[in-house]
Scaffold this motif. Sequence first.
Motif, PDB file in Angstrom:
ATOM      1  N   LEU A 196      46.562  95.660 -29.379  1.00  0.00           N
ATOM      2  CA  LEU A 196      46.815  94.467 -28.583  1.00  0.00           C
ATOM      3  C   LEU A 196      47.063  94.855 -27.122  1.00  0.00           C
ATOM      4  O   LEU A 196      47.756  95.827 -26.843  1.00  0.00           O
ATOM      5  CB  LEU A 196      48.039  93.722 -29.110  1.00  0.00           C
ATOM      6  N   ALA A 244      44.753  80.187 -37.493  1.00  0.00           N
ATOM      7  CA  ALA A 244      44.821  80.002 -36.041  1.00  0.00           C
ATOM      8  C   ALA A 244      45.398  81.247 -35.368  1.00  0.00           C
ATOM      9  O   ALA A 244      44.921  81.680 -34.307  1.00  0.00           O
ATOM     10  CB  ALA A 244      45.665  78.775 -35.716  1.00  0.00           C
ATOM     11  N   PHE A 245      46.429  81.836 -35.983  1.00  0.00           N
ATOM     12  CA  PHE A 245      47.039  83.051 -35.443  1.00  0.00           C
ATOM     13  C   PHE A 245      46.036  84.199 -35.434  1.00  0.00           C
ATOM     14  O   PHE A 245      45.923  84.945 -34.454  1.00  0.00           O
ATOM     15  CB  PHE A 245      48.266  83.408 -36.277  1.00  0.00           C
ATOM     16  N   GLU A 246      45.275  84.347 -36.520  1.00  0.00           N
ATOM     17  CA  GLU A 246      44.279  85.412 -36.589  1.00  0.00           C
ATOM     18  C   GLU A 246      43.169  85.194 -35.558  1.00  0.00           C
ATOM     19  O   GLU A 246      42.636  86.157 -34.993  1.00  0.00           O
ATOM     20  CB  GLU A 246      43.710  85.494 -38.001  1.00  0.00           C
ATOM     21  N   THR A 247      42.816  83.942 -35.307  1.00  0.00           N
ATOM     22  CA  THR A 247      41.818  83.642 -34.275  1.00  0.00           C
ATOM     23  C   THR A 247      42.330  84.074 -32.901  1.00  0.00           C
ATOM     24  O   THR A 247      41.574  84.619 -32.075  1.00  0.00           O
ATOM     25  CB  THR A 247      41.495  82.139 -34.269  1.00  0.00           C
ATOM     26  N   LEU A 248      43.640  83.865 -32.667  1.00  0.00           N
ATOM     27  CA  LEU A 248      44.239  84.280 -31.410  1.00  0.00           C
ATOM     28  C   LEU A 248      44.215  85.807 -31.271  1.00  0.00           C
ATOM     29  O   LEU A 248      43.905  86.336 -30.196  1.00  0.00           O
ATOM     30  CB  LEU A 248      45.682  83.770 -31.332  1.00  0.00           C
ATOM     31  N   LEU A 249      44.497  86.507 -32.369  1.00  0.00           N
ATOM     32  CA  LEU A 249      44.436  87.967 -32.332  1.00  0.00           C
ATOM     33  C   LEU A 249      43.020  88.447 -32.034  1.00  0.00           C
ATOM     34  O   LEU A 249      42.815  89.401 -31.278  1.00  0.00           O
ATOM     35  CB  LEU A 249      44.915  88.552 -33.671  1.00  0.00           C
ATOM     36  N   TRP A 250      42.050  87.794 -32.634  1.00  0.00           N
ATOM     37  CA  TRP A 250      40.637  88.149 -32.372  1.00  0.00           C
ATOM     38  C   TRP A 250      40.293  87.930 -30.893  1.00  0.00           C
ATOM     39  O   TRP A 250      39.644  88.756 -30.260  1.00  0.00           O
ATOM     40  CB  TRP A 250      39.719  87.298 -33.246  1.00  0.00           C
ATOM     41  N   ARG A 251      40.787  86.833 -30.330  1.00  0.00           N
ATOM     42  CA  ARG A 251      40.481  86.530 -28.934  1.00  0.00           C
ATOM     43  C   ARG A 251      41.088  87.584 -28.004  1.00  0.00           C
ATOM     44  O   ARG A 251      40.482  87.970 -26.986  1.00  0.00           O
ATOM     45  CB  ARG A 251      41.000  85.139 -28.582  1.00  0.00           C
ATOM     46  N   TYR A 252      42.302  88.044 -28.327  1.00  0.00           N
ATOM     47  CA  TYR A 252      42.973  89.033 -27.478  1.00  0.00           C
ATOM     48  C   TYR A 252      42.377  90.428 -27.619  1.00  0.00           C
ATOM     49  O   TYR A 252      42.409  91.222 -26.674  1.00  0.00           O
ATOM     50  CB  TYR A 252      44.467  89.095 -27.817  1.00  0.00           C
ATOM     51  N   THR A 253      41.871  90.748 -28.805  1.00  0.00           N
ATOM     52  CA  THR A 253      41.448  92.130 -29.059  1.00  0.00           C
ATOM     53  C   THR A 253      39.943  92.301 -29.183  1.00  0.00           C
ATOM     54  O   THR A 253      39.420  93.395 -28.969  1.00  0.00           O
ATOM     55  CB  THR A 253      42.089  92.655 -30.358  1.00  0.00           C
TER      56      THR A 253
END
Length: 287
Positions: free
Chosen positions: A213, A260-269
Motif C-alpha cells: 500500500l 467495496a473495501f477490496e475495490t479500494l485496495l485494488w485502486r490504491y495498489t
Amino acid sequence: MTEPSILPASFAQKSLWFLDQLDPGSSAYNLPRAIRIVGRFDIHALQKTLGAIVGRHESLRTTFEVFDGTPVQVVHLTGRVEIPVVTLEGVAEEEREREAIAIASEEGQHPFDLSTGPLLRTKIVRLSPEEHVLILTLHHIVTDGWSMSVLFDEICEFYEAYSSGRVPKVAELSIQYGDFACWEQERVNSDVLGREVEFWTRALDGIPALLDLPADRPRPPIQRYSGHSRSVLLGAELSEQIRALSRMTRVTPFMTLLAAFETLLWRYTGADVFAVGTPVAGRSEVE
C-alpha cells in the motif's frame, strides 16, 4: 477425580498460544470489557456470581501447557476469582470518569500468563455509593466476541438472582468448549479436513504475502500494535441502498462492504490478486 483434565487445544487456541510464544508479554489479545452498575451494589452477590460462572464454564478455569510438543488445555477443577476494589469517591466528580477509563485501560494492557492463569481478571471501580464499574479482562484464548455476549448475559442473570435471593434461570450446559476441541481434533484425523486443506492450498497458491500500500509511513520490521480505528456512520439512504444491493445479489451487507473495501485496495495498489482476512466465529453449533 482431583487432577485437572488434559484436553487438546482447538486450532484457534493453538494459534493464539503460538502468538503468545512469539511475542511474550503482549496484551494484543486481551479482551477488556466493563459493566456499569447503578443503584445498590452487593459485592457478595457479585463474588458468588463470578464463582458460579467460573465453575459453570471450563474455559474460565483453563490454562495451557505443552505436551509432546503440542499445546494442550489444562482444565482445573476450581478457579480463583478475586475482585479488588478501587475507590474514587475522594476524586473530584469531573475527574472520576476519566480516572475510571484510565484504570480500565491499564487493566486491558496488563498481560496474562497462559501457563499459570487465571485468564480472567476482575476489578471493581467505586465511583460513588450508588455507582460502580465492573472491569472484566479475559485472554482471547478462552473467549471471543460471541462468548462475551453469553458471559455478560449470564453475569446479569446470576447477579440479579443472587442479590434478590432467587435461583438463577439458566439451563445446564450440554457441552463445554473442550468438547468442541475434541470434535475438531476428530476432524483432523478424518479425510474431510485433508480435502479442505488441499483445496485452499491450491486456491491460495501464488498469492503475495503482503500488499504494498502507498502509505506515508514505512512498515516497521516488528509490529508495534500502535494503530488506530476510525468509525464512520453511513446515512439512512446509503444504508438502504447497500441493503437493497445485497438483497439483489443475494449476499449479506458485510460481503457488499467487504467487496467495496477490496475495490479500494485494488485502486490504491493496482494489484489484481491479493488476500483479505476477516475474523469469523468459526463454530457452526449454537451450543
